[in-house]
Every structure is written in structure tokens, then in C-alpha cells.
Design an enzyme around this catalytic site. Sequence first.
Site, PDB file in Angstrom:
ATOM      1  N   TYR A  95     -15.576  -8.202  -0.215  1.00 52.40           N
ATOM      2  CA  TYR A  95     -14.589  -9.239  -0.528  1.00 52.40           C
ATOM      3  C   TYR A  95     -15.004 -10.656  -0.120  1.00 52.40           C
ATOM      4  CZ  TYR A  95     -11.390  -6.017  -2.642  1.00 52.40           C
ATOM      5  OH  TYR A  95     -10.824  -5.117  -3.512  1.00 52.40           O
ATOM      6  N   GLU A 137      -6.916  -0.274  -0.580  1.00 52.84           N
ATOM      7  CA  GLU A 137      -8.125   0.527  -0.813  1.00 52.84           C
ATOM      8  C   GLU A 137      -8.520   1.335   0.421  1.00 52.84           C
ATOM      9  OE1 GLU A 137     -10.851  -2.341  -2.553  1.00 52.84           O
ATOM     10  OE2 GLU A 137      -9.440  -2.662  -4.192  1.00 52.84           O
TER      11      GLU A 137
END
Length: 408
Positions: A95, A137
Amino acid sequence: MLSQKTIQVIKSTVPVLEVHGTAITKRFYEMLFTKHPELLNIFNHANQKQGRQQTALANAVYAAALHIENLEAILPVVKQIGHKHRSLGIKAEHYPIVGENLLAAIKDVLGDAATDEIIQAWAEAYGVIADAFISVEAEMYEQACEQPGGWSDFREFVVQRKVVESDVITSFYLVPADKGLLAAYEPGQYVSVKADIPSESNTHIRQYSLSDAPGNPYYRISVKREEGMGDKPAGKVSVYLSECIGEGDVLLLSAPAGDFTLNQEDSRPVVLLSGGVGLTPMISMLTTLVNSQPARTVTFIHAAQNGSLHAMKAYVEELARNHPQLSYYWCYEKPTDRDREQHAFHKEGYVDLSWLQQVISKKEASYYFCGPLPFMKAINRALKEWGVPAEDIHYEFFGPAGSLESFS
Ligand code: FAD
């Protein structure tokens, strides 16, 4: 927690960024892959080339930015993308890399219009959006790994059986190479296959729906060979699987994922509609329905180009002989002479609303559909026009998650 000022800046710049969405995400992927070529092993190159991944990313980021004060509102989309990310092996550490390159791309495309204040606001907002994805997630990784027979990342499976289903579709029956337990799954879910193709410099990951009902000692996927034509290159993974992978070969699979699943609490009639290889999740749902909910009325509608491209036809017809609650209808776009002689289909051309109204006995039902984009658009439009409520309509799209808005 974002300040009101930051939220204001984000909301006022979303429309500007939306206008430049494709340019920004295109630039983003160029920068990302230049600096991090290892990520080429995760992202789908064909989707990049056709701009589908760029659109999906732009849609997801802008939807998140618009709902920045209340990300709960877009939780279903976050989960849908999260399933895909988990099956691809996208992790928390990816990310910051994405964030850094996204901001650099915004700066690059907007130039002086991207003031420090704007970039700072987007950096903060991205952090909040990324945290939402990372936590969803993380839970999915834990669930995939800790369930009986579960695993994280990729596990080796041996092709036990390879079966030709039509001129273009081939099924693979897959068993774990370690002979361990198989994780359970919901009808409609998919696995990711990581293919290490000898002629390719990167690995390629693709999703394939599990095409048989859960509860068997194998997973089955059914793959359509994507032929090349003119300027359109042949599909990398589907052609490799169809032509080069045989019984005894090993494939790498993710644990099952996906939120397109059959609601088995529902007892109302169910209509399963598919076009082409979109039949794979429908066959899994169909088999589950006749085994587990024998009192439930099922209408199975399938559209194919003609009889030679129609997979699993005999299977469904045999099932219907033994299960009177199941009816099926075949729609062929261009039937062959042989199809006509054999009365092999019920409708010629495309599925349309008036035909659906003839073959579906009761409008009040749950609808599940999957197929090529034009098929999806036509079915979605027809059901809406008929007045089927949105909550009764469920679909899977065989493209990047997050790009579904494009046809609804
Ligand atoms: P790719 O190499 O990825 O190419 C895809 C298409 O893009 C091809 O038609 C190719 O010709 C075209 N293309 C590539 N590059 C270009 C370019 N430069 N210009 C123009 N066109 C280009 N598929 C199944 O067969 N069965 C399933 O059950 C199934 N389930 C799926 C479930 C989900 C949730 C998803 C997301 C997808 C599913 N798919 C399924 C689709 C599958 O994941 C692959 O997308 C498909 O097999 C094609 O992959 P490929 O590597 O062969 O083709």
C-alpha cells in the site's frame, strides 16, 4: 481522523481528478512498474494494456474519496476488491508503494494545479483508504489460512483429470500436491491460478471460478481458451493452461475467494443466467441447489454462440431429467445447421426481456448472472426494466474488481 479542512480539499478536488482519472492512473502504473518491476508478477498486463485496470483503480479511489467521511458506505466494494487482492497476494506492505506513486502521478499530470495543500490532503486521505483495505484484507488472510484445509498465498495442486467440455472450454480437476485437506468454498467463488509460463519473464495470475459444487475431494476449474484474432493477441494463461498443462502437471492456486455466492438461506425460485464461459459459477450453484435445496425452483438459462461452443449441456439436461424443479433454456446466437436439425436450442439470437418473461414462470425470484460484458449489460437492463428489485440481482464480472459500475 481527517480534519474538516482535509475532507473539504478532498471533496473539492475529486471532480478535477476524475476528469484526469485515466491519465493519472496510466501514469501511476508506468511509474509503479518502472520502480517496482517485481509487481508485474501480480498485476494483469492485459487489463493494463486495455486500460481496464486503470479505470478500476480510478473508480475505486474516487468512490473511496467521495465517501471519505463514512467508508462504511462502500464496504461491499472494499470487500469485493479485498477478495481479489487476497487471492492475488497483495499485502499491507504494497500500500505505501502504491500511495507514493499515486501521489507522484497526480503531481505529474496536474502540474502546478496540484498544490502542496492538495497533495498533503490526498496523502492523508490515501492513508485512511489504505487502512480500510488493509484491515479488511488482514481478516481475509487470517480466515483463508486458519480454516480447515486453508492456506495463505499459493499452494501446489496436481491436475488429476483434464476434460474437454466444448470446442473452447476445458475443465481441470485439481487435488493438493501435499495430499492435505481442501478448504471449503461457497458456490460462485473463484481461485487465482499463478502461471509460470516458460516463455514469459513474469508470472501471470488469473482468476477461475470453481465450476463444481463444494464437497468434492477436488477443485474443478473450467477454462475458455482465448484465441488471438487480428491485432488481438491470444490470451496468455488460458492458452497455456489449455494447450500446455496436462494430467500430472502442477499448478499454483490461491485459497477460494469472492463475494459472488449463492444465498442458501433463500428459498424463493432462483434464475441462473450465463453467457459463454460465464457458466462456470452457475454450474457450481446449480449443482449445489439441486443437491441441497431440492424444493427450490431453478431456471437455468445459457447463451452460447452455437452447439459446439456450448459446454456442460448434457450435464444440465441429465440433471433436469432427475430434478423436475429444474428447467433449462438455451439461446444460440448463430446456430449451425446441425443445431437446427437436432432442435438443440430454444431461442436464436440474443437473450431479451420478452423471451425472459416467457421462460421465467415467476418474476419474484433471485437472479444470478455472469458472462461477457454485452451479455451482462443486456441482462442487467432487462431485469431492471422488468422491475426486478436491485437486491434480487447478483452478478460476477470476469474483469478487474471495481469496474462493475461501468455497466450498471
Ligand atoms: P490475457 O492475456 O489476460 O488477455 C485477455 C484478453 O485481452 C484476451 O482476449 C486478449 O486477446 C486481450 N488482450 C491482451 N492484450 C491485448 C492488447 N494489447 N490489446 C487488445 N487486446 C488484448 N475465465 C474462464 O475461462 N473461466 C472461468 O471460470 C473464469 N472465472 C473468472 C472469475 C473471475 C472472478 C474473474 C475476474 C475472471 C474469470 N475468468 C474466467 C477470466 C480469467 O481470469 C482470464 O481473464 C481469462 O482466462 C483470460 O486470461 P488470459 O491470460 O488467457 O488472457
